[in-house]
Design a protein around this motif. Structure first.
Motif, short mmCIF file in Angstrom:
data_model
loop_
_atom_site.label_atom_id
_atom_site.label_comp_id
_atom_site.label_asym_id
_atom_site.label_seq_id
_atom_site.Cartn_x
_atom_site.Cartn_y
_atom_site.Cartn_z
N LYS A 8 7.20 11.11 -1.11
CA LYS A 8 7.58 10.45 -2.79
C LYS A 8 9.23 10.43 -3.19
O LYS A 8 9.39 11.49 -2.38
N GLN A 43 0.83 -0.97 0.04
CA GLN A 43 -0.24 0.39 0.19
C GLN A 43 0.95 1.54 -0.27
O GLN A 43 0.07 2.22 -0.47
N LEU A 83 4.53 12.54 2.10
CA LEU A 83 3.10 11.96 1.87
C LEU A 83 2.67 12.10 3.04
O LEU A 83 1.26 12.18 3.47
N TRP A 116 2.11 1.80 -3.74
CA TRP A 116 0.99 2.16 -4.54
C TRP A 116 1.02 3.91 -4.04
O TRP A 116 -0.12 4.13 -5.08
N ARG A 117 1.07 4.10 -2.71
CA ARG A 117 0.60 5.37 -2.43
C ARG A 117 2.07 6.36 -2.89
O ARG A 117 1.75 7.77 -3.02
#
Length: 138
Positions: A105, A71, A111, A74-75
């Motif tokens: 990121k 996850q 993020l 993906w983020r």
């Protein structure tokens, strides 16, 4: 007269506590559950905004961390840093590490950030995570 002091005695903090946490944080950036699982003492508990999770063994830990790490990928997670780290050693075999984690990121945009509180116990001369509480900063 009694010569009893009400001041708590200062305990020298074992430098391996902070080293263990920093090694864990560095290992986490690889997003590979098998690299971080040796930092835990089982059973362990992770507390997040969603719910507390009991990690009873390495297999359950691997599955849970694999899902969380996928996850994060993906983020757009790329790297993180910790700030305001503080170590409090409660006794010879118990300590708490607190601080703030900022995840970034690839383009260095933020993020997420959250406060962390990890309780570590000393097991066979090594410090291991027993409880981790990760609370989002709002």
């Amino acid at each position: 007269m009694n010569d009893i002091s009400t001041e708590p005695k200062a305990m020298t903090v074992d430098p391996l506590i902070l080293k263990t946490f920093l090694d864990y944080a560095e290992a986490f950036e690889r997003l590979d559950p098998s690299v971080i699982l040796p930092f835990y003492q089982y059973p362990a508990i992770l507390i997040t905004e969603q719910k507390p999770v009991k990690i009873t063994n390495k297999m359950i830990g691997w599955v849970g961390f694999k899902i969380a790490m996928i996850q994060l990928k993906w983020r757009g997670y790329h790297h993180g840093k910790t700030e305001s780290l503080e170590v409090r050693q409660l006794r010879d075999d118990l300590a708490i590490v607190t601080g703030t984690v900022i995840r970034y990121k690839k383009d260095d945009s933020e993020l997420e950030r959250f406060d962390l509180n990890y309780t570590l116990g000393k097991v066979n001369h090594d410090w291991k995570i027993i409880i981790g509480a990760l609370l989002a900063i709002t």
